[in-house]
Design a protein around this motif. Structure first.
Motif, PDB file in Angstrom:
ATOM      1  N   ARG A  28       7.654   4.479  -2.590  1.00  0.00           N
ATOM      2  CA  ARG A  28       8.263   3.610  -1.581  1.00  0.00           C
ATOM      3  C   ARG A  28       9.259   4.419  -0.743  1.00  0.00           C
ATOM      4  O   ARG A  28       9.759   5.449  -1.191  1.00  0.00           O
ATOM      5  N   ARG A 409       5.158  -7.305   0.031  1.00  0.00           N
ATOM      6  CA  ARG A 409       5.025  -5.855  -0.156  1.00  0.00           C
ATOM      7  C   ARG A 409       3.732  -5.520  -0.884  1.00  0.00           C
ATOM      8  O   ARG A 409       3.042  -4.557  -0.567  1.00  0.00           O
ATOM      9  N   LEU A 410       3.434  -6.351  -1.867  1.00  0.00           N
ATOM     10  CA  LEU A 410       2.232  -6.110  -2.666  1.00  0.00           C
ATOM     11  C   LEU A 410       0.980  -6.192  -1.786  1.00  0.00           C
ATOM     12  O   LEU A 410       0.038  -5.415  -1.927  1.00  0.00           O
ATOM     13  N   CYS A 411       0.980  -7.165  -0.873  1.00  0.00           N
ATOM     14  CA  CYS A 411      -0.228  -7.386  -0.073  1.00  0.00           C
ATOM     15  C   CYS A 411      -0.293  -6.502   1.167  1.00  0.00           C
ATOM     16  O   CYS A 411      -1.379  -6.155   1.613  1.00  0.00           O
ATOM     17  N   TRP A 416       4.540   0.417  -1.016  1.00  0.00           N
ATOM     18  CA  TRP A 416       5.214  -0.471  -1.977  1.00  0.00           C
ATOM     19  C   TRP A 416       4.238  -0.930  -3.072  1.00  0.00           C
ATOM     20  O   TRP A 416       4.598  -1.034  -4.241  1.00  0.00           O
ATOM     21  N   ARG A 417       2.983  -1.207  -2.644  1.00  0.00           N
ATOM     22  CA  ARG A 417       1.982  -1.682  -3.621  1.00  0.00           C
ATOM     23  C   ARG A 417       1.795  -0.623  -4.709  1.00  0.00           C
ATOM     24  O   ARG A 417       1.847  -0.910  -5.894  1.00  0.00           O
ATOM     25  N   SER A 418       1.638   0.600  -4.275  1.00  0.00           N
ATOM     26  CA  SER A 418       1.429   1.677  -5.230  1.00  0.00           C
ATOM     27  C   SER A 418       2.685   1.856  -6.105  1.00  0.00           C
ATOM     28  O   SER A 418       2.594   2.119  -7.311  1.00  0.00           O
ATOM     29  N   TYR A 420       4.854  -0.502  -7.029  1.00  0.00           N
ATOM     30  CA  TYR A 420       4.893  -1.552  -8.065  1.00  0.00           C
ATOM     31  C   TYR A 420       3.838  -1.303  -9.142  1.00  0.00           C
ATOM     32  O   TYR A 420       4.098  -1.473 -10.333  1.00  0.00           O
ATOM     33  N   LEU A 421       2.644  -0.904  -8.718  1.00  0.00           N
ATOM     34  CA  LEU A 421       1.563  -0.678  -9.688  1.00  0.00           C
ATOM     35  C   LEU A 421       1.936   0.446 -10.651  1.00  0.00           C
ATOM     36  O   LEU A 421       1.749   0.326 -11.871  1.00  0.00           O
TER      37      LEU A 421
END
Ligand SMILES: Nc1ncnc2c1ncn2[C@@H]1O[C@H](COP(=O)(O)OP(=O)(O)O)[C@@H](O)[C@H]1O
Ligand SMILES: [Mg+2]
Length: 614
Positions: A28, A409-411, A416-418, A420-421
């Motif tokens: 991020r 952020r996830l979508c 950011w998605r990466s 969180y994952l």
């Protein structure tokens, strides 16, 4: 030598902490509150006179400050690359002012956005909508020409050259000329009664009429407001209305004409920060402005102007505006987009119910705004572009606290998605991301002088320390530091508690104190050299000594509530051996909060007692 900001925090520590954040290799982006001196930035800018693009490389020379509209910097242009010819007004090695429309302080940002949202039901346009910033800049160009016509001098309005988007801060910005000037010089005036008569229009001239700089500035600002009204820039005129008590720093006096009290005044700030809501005047002057706005049909005021009135003005002075006619067309088109970018119930009324075009512009501007703020990546933007329903859904998510922004952020943001994952699946990444969070906060807290650099470095390396400081970070910076920094705690206590007592008992200290006040007073032009000399010669008179003693007692009463709380906590700590510094600090903090809420501060009681005993 360590680079230090004027406020005393350590820029080198901030830079090394930033590097430590980058070393965590998080997916991020880093959160940036503002830039430090020495930072180099590259922007793609768009010229104002001719709207073509260029790459500009800048170095921040100084962070000037930040109110509600944004943050202001003095910058140097290191280099400029253009394909379509130069950007008018911007030159290599030139010094400029950059204003980025996002306040550095979290509270100012929150308050400004809230007031705007209540007024216009949308995000703060100058921050998120490039068209809004361009429109403002074009208005400024027209006003500058108006100043040339009215005052014979266009330099009475600061020139603006380009706009840009800063995606690290998530905001639009503008580049204008840097004005070497000052806001205000206090003037000693022993003829206040004459000044009062002058202000009420009962006196034109008198040989003893004083405060020449004050009178010149007040007249300039009044004339300028009149010009703005004549050109249709009614709401921008708020920035220069004397009676709002906030407008004076928007007009500087150029240093080149330092010793002449009249002239060389320049209007520098055409971007409002706070919307003016009819039920929320922020100063007595605002009440009149709200009423005048209502008469014009503008219930919520920000920076709306009347294009019709501007066109009338241009028509009257057609010759002078010949070269600006294409800019007028751009302004008209820009105004349409800008004003239609938010629901703005008090201006659009029923149009909101039937106008498909209005809604299409609103949704488009929402998407542009998300891109400016780096809330969506390219792919998500394309998907949103295709669907109004998706855009509305995405906007709705923005209303949900925490969860909404997490889902967004996830979508919509690959980084950011990466992030969180990875956090959810890799222990080492999770640890690195927590460290990143601590480092980010340590930078912000160091900058705000909530802690010194040594402590900031410790917090950057310890999640527990970060957690301990987190609740205190809602306090004002000084209090946060007071309760967590032993040295600062002692220093402040000495200053608040011991110093007044010392001043009370020591004649030599009192003398030093008064001499220092006299120097400061002269520096700020509150005191003439003769007056200072006279006071110095009377230093040992009993009356002056008595006065200074009273002042020392007064100093000690101001902080009696705080001191009382600390003494009580101290007594508790003495009565309960084993109480730590942290616990004692927590008790005194609790008591201060208690005194605030119970409206039972100790200070006024002491003040009353002092008055009685003198
Ligand atoms: N172009 C400029 N040249 C010199 N100083 C400036 C310039 N723009 C702003 N400043 C300084 O920064 C202060 C705040 O800027 P301003 O644009 O009025 O922002 P705001 O009122 O939104 O905080 C001004 O009062 C002035 O002292
Ligand atoms: Mg201002």
């Amino acid at each position: 030598m360590t680079a230090r900001h004027a406020n005393g925090y350590d820029i080198e520590t901030c830079n090394s902490l930033k590097q430590r954040f980058l070393d965590q290799k998080l997916h991020r982006p880093i959160r940036v509150g503002r830039y430090d001196a020495g930072t180099r930035l590259t922007y793609e800018i768009t010229g104002i006179s001719r709207p073509h693009k260029a790459q500009v490389h800048l170095e921040i020379e100084k962070f000037i400050g930040g109110g509600f509209a944004g943050q202001v910097y003095k910058v140097k242009v290191l280099d400029i690359e253009t394909k379509d010819g130069p950007i008018e007004g911007i030159e290599k090695n030139g010094i400029y002012a950059v204003k980025i429309m996002i306040p550095p302080s979290g509270f100012s940002r929150f308050f400004r956005n809230l007031v705007y949202r209540i007024g216009f039901q949308g995000p703060f346009q100058l921050q998120v909508n490039p068209t809004a910033v361009r429109t403002g800049a074009l208005w400024q160009k027209f006003i500058r020409r108006g100043a040339k016509i009215r005052f014979g001098d266009e330099s009475a309005v600061n020139d603006i050259h380009a706009t840009f988007v800063d995606s690290a801060l998530g905001s639009c910005g503008e580049i204008s000329d840097w004005v070497e000037g000052r806001t205000w010089r206090l003037e000693v005036d022993e003829w206040m009664d004459l000044l009062k008569q002058f202000k009420h229009g009962k006196l034109e001239y008198h040989e003893n009429l004083g405060s020449p700089e004050y009178r010149a500035k007040k007249k300039f600002m009044a004339d300028f407001v009149k010009l703005l009204h004549d050109m249709g820039a009614y709401e921008v005129a708020r920035q220069y209305e004397w009676s709002t008590c906030k407008s004076q720093p928007n007009c500087l006096k150029r240093k080149e004409n330092e010793n002449d009290p009249v002239g060389s005044l320049v209007a520098i700030d055409f971007r409002a920060g706070l919307a003016l809501l009819p039920f929320l005047p922020m100063s007595p002057g605002d009440i009149v402005l709200i009423f005048k706005g209502m008469v014009r049909g503008s219930l919520v005021q920000f920076d709306r102007g009347s294009l019709k009135k501007l066109e009338e003005f241009i028509e009257t002075y057609k010759k002078e505006f010949m070269d600006m006619l294409p800019a007028l067309e751009e302004l008209k088109a820009g105004e349409k987009v800008y004003r239609d970018s938010v629901p703005d119930i008090t201006h659009h009324h029923v149009r909101l119910l039937y106008s498909g075009k209005l809604w299409a512009t609103m949704l488009k501007s929402l998407r542009v705004g998300w891109r400016v703020q780096d809330r969506v990546d390219n792919r998500a933007e394309q998907a949103l572009n295709k669907s109004a329903v998706l855009t509305l859904l995405f906007a709705f998510l923005g209303i949900l606290p925490f969860l909404g922004s997490f889902i967004r952020r996830l979508c919509a943001h690959a980084g950011w998605r990466s992030h969180y994952l990875h956090m959810a699946t890799r222990w080492t990444y999770l640890k690195r991301s927590l460290r990143g969070k601590c480092i980010e906060k340590a930078i912000a807290w160091n900058r705000a002088e909530r802690m010194n650099s040594r402590k900031a470095e410790k917090i950057a390396g310890s999640f527990t320390r970060y957690l301990l400081h987190l609740p205190l970070s809602i306090l004002p910076a000084g209090l946060h530091r007071f309760f967590t920094d032993k040295e600062y705690f002692k220093e402040r206590l000495f200053f608040l508690f011991i110093r007044p007592i010392k001043l009370y008992f020591s004649a030599s200290l009192r003398e030093e104190w008064l001499r220092d006040m006299l120097v400061q007073g002269q520096k700020k032009q509150m005191l003439t050299a003769e007056d200072a000399q006279k006071i110095t010669s009377q230093l040992n008179e009993p009356f002056i000594q008595k006065y200074l003693k009273s002042l020392a007692v007064h100093l000690s009463t101001i902080v009696a509530t705080e001191i009382g709380s600390i003494i009580i906590a101290g007594i508790y700590a003495l009565a309960h051996p084993g109480t730590s510094f942290g616990e004692a600090a927590a008790i005194s903090l609790g008591l201060m909060v208690f005194f605030q809420f119970t409206l039972f501060p100790l200070g006024p009681w002491c003040g009353g007692f002092t008055l009685y005993s003198w």
